[in-house]
Design an enzyme around this catalytic site. Sequence first.
Site, PDB file in Angstrom:
ATOM      1  N   ASP A  97       0.949  -1.295  -0.091  1.00 21.22           N
ATOM      2  CA  ASP A  97       0.227  -0.141   0.025  1.00 21.22           C
ATOM      3  C   ASP A  97       0.937   1.306  -0.055  1.00 21.22           C
ATOM      4  O   ASP A  97       1.795   1.414   0.902  1.00 21.22           O
ATOM      5  CB  ASP A  97      -0.857  -0.146   1.330  1.00 21.22           C
ATOM      6  N   LYS A 162      -1.479  10.426 -11.983  1.00 24.39           N
ATOM      7  CA  LYS A 162      -3.126  10.722 -12.212  1.00 24.39           C
ATOM      8  C   LYS A 162      -3.819  11.819 -11.329  1.00 24.39           C
ATOM      9  O   LYS A 162      -3.662  11.693 -10.026  1.00 24.39           O
ATOM     10  CB  LYS A 162      -3.933   9.511 -12.225  1.00 24.39           C
TER      11      LYS A 162
HETATM   12  C1  LIG Z   1      -5.623   2.520 -13.008  1.00 22.95           C
HETATM   13  S1  LIG Z   1      -5.119   1.285 -12.270  1.00 22.95           S
HETATM   14  C2  LIG Z   1      -3.216   1.356 -12.629  1.00 22.95           C
HETATM   15  C3  LIG Z   1      -2.840   0.891 -14.092  1.00 22.95           C
HETATM   16  C4  LIG Z   1      -1.526   1.029 -14.455  1.00 22.95           C
HETATM   17  N1  LIG Z   1      -0.857   2.067 -14.580  1.00 22.95           N
HETATM   18  C5  LIG Z   1      -1.361   0.101 -15.882  1.00 22.95           C
HETATM   19  O1  LIG Z   1      -1.102   0.780 -16.566  1.00 22.95           O
HETATM   20  O2  LIG Z   1      -1.449  -1.125 -15.850  1.00 22.95           O
HETATM   21  C6  LIG Z   1      -4.844   1.959 -10.530  1.00 22.95           C
HETATM   22  C7  LIG Z   1      -4.138   0.909  -9.650  1.00 22.95           C
HETATM   23  O3  LIG Z   1      -4.153   1.496  -8.440  1.00 22.95           O
HETATM   24  C8  LIG Z   1      -3.775   0.560  -7.404  1.00 22.95           C
HETATM   25  N2  LIG Z   1      -4.034   1.280  -6.168  1.00 22.95           N
HETATM   26  C9  LIG Z   1      -5.206   2.037  -5.372  1.00 22.95           C
HETATM   27  N3  LIG Z   1      -4.737   2.466  -4.070  1.00 22.95           N
HETATM   28  C10 LIG Z   1      -3.456   1.921  -3.881  1.00 22.95           C
HETATM   29  C11 LIG Z   1      -2.682   2.120  -2.647  1.00 22.95           C
HETATM   30  N4  LIG Z   1      -3.126   2.701  -1.518  1.00 22.95           N
HETATM   31  N5  LIG Z   1      -1.470   1.508  -2.795  1.00 22.95           N
HETATM   32  C12 LIG Z   1      -1.042   0.905  -4.070  1.00 22.95           C
HETATM   33  N6  LIG Z   1      -1.880   0.662  -5.046  1.00 22.95           N
HETATM   34  C13 LIG Z   1      -2.933   1.240  -5.029  1.00 22.95           C
HETATM   35  C14 LIG Z   1      -5.264  -0.390  -7.674  1.00 22.95           C
HETATM   36  O4  LIG Z   1      -4.747  -1.692  -6.924  1.00 22.95           O
HETATM   37  C15 LIG Z   1      -4.945  -0.417  -9.158  1.00 22.95           C
HETATM   38  O5  LIG Z   1      -4.217  -1.597  -9.712  1.00 22.95           O
END
Ligand SMILES: C[S@@+](CC[C@H](N)C(=O)[O-])C[C@H]1O[C@@H](n2cnc3c(N)ncnc32)[C@H](O)[C@@H]1O
Length: 318
Positions: A97, A162
């Site tokens: 995380d 983002k």
């Molecule tokens: C839009 S996806 C990312 C797509 C990635 N950039 C790709 O190109 O394949 C967003 C990601 O953010 C991750 N995410 C959200 N909150 C998070 C956190 N607190 N720590 C780590 N990952 C997190 C989710 O698990 C998800 O896989």
Amino acid sequence: MGRTSKDKRDIFYRLAKEQGWRARSAFKLLQADETFRLLEGLTRAVDLCAAPGSWSQVLAKRIYEPLGPSERKKVKIIAVDLQGMAPIEGVTQLRADISKKSTAEAIINFFGGDKAQIVVSDGAPDSTRMHEFDCYVQSELILSALSIATYVLETGGSFVAKIYRADNISRVYTQLKRFFQDVCVFKPSASRNSSIEAFVVARQFCLPEGHKLCNLTSEWHDHPEASWVVRLKGDPPIVHVPFVAYNGDLDSDRTYDLGENYVYREAVQQPLTAAYQEVLKKTGKVNLKYKPIKVVHDNELYVDWRKAASDDAVSDNK
Ligand SMILES: C[S@@+](CC[C@H](N)C(=O)[O-])C[C@H]1O[C@@H](n2cnc3c(N)ncnc32)[C@H](O)[C@@H]1O
């Protein structure tokens, strides 16, 4: 709806499968790189919120693959996500995380005294469909990513993340401007016009004099004496940053014909894990019988959930 309909409605989804990217998001980073030349000549990068891994693929393609065997040994790319990710050559993975201190420490250790040249974050929380809440969680995620960046970026490094262009976004710009000399908002053509999503591209990292490294999400609480915190007491000023749009031929809001030579392709990589799997594991044998609650929004500031639930019970008994 047939299985080809998404290929028609989403040109970047179709192209991602044709070109071997795990997600259409790859084009967002590719377009940012084309516009700002972010990845040229780099050897050390951090990809936060990386699963299923298309940004990591872009990093590997631009940074690792062009090099010969001995130079490849110098490359350090780390990808971090809550979810598991299939391996990518040249990319080390960490399932963690990004808002946790232990994750920041693990990333710092990974670089073993070196510093990263770029930190990218495509993080997004699972949508609750409560717009303001989602935007708030998103901006906290950016601050977590930025906190990690302040620890691991070398002077002059870059940060791409983002954002949701929503009411509270000025708070994020203010933070970015503390640490980067050049901050702008970038809208790739691979990101739909209809979406509030955009990306901040922040360059020329420089730690402000006297800054105590900390988690920026709790800086107000942990370091109330910090000069920056003291300066901003009262209403923080609204900050604007330049907006740059990618000028491409393809429009992600348009439907395209499939063409004569079209062949349907499966996704390059199915997700290894997904957030909903955890929920299914916990609720697998539980029969969830839920009853929708009708919430009537009048001019009250607060809608009391207890009141909404009891109104619903009254209407059920009628
Ligand atoms: C839009 S996806 C990312 C797509 C990635 N950039 C790709 O190109 O394949 C967003 C990601 O953010 C991750 N995410 C959200 N909150 C998070 C956190 N607190 N720590 C780590 N990952 C997190 C989710 O698990 C998800 O896989």
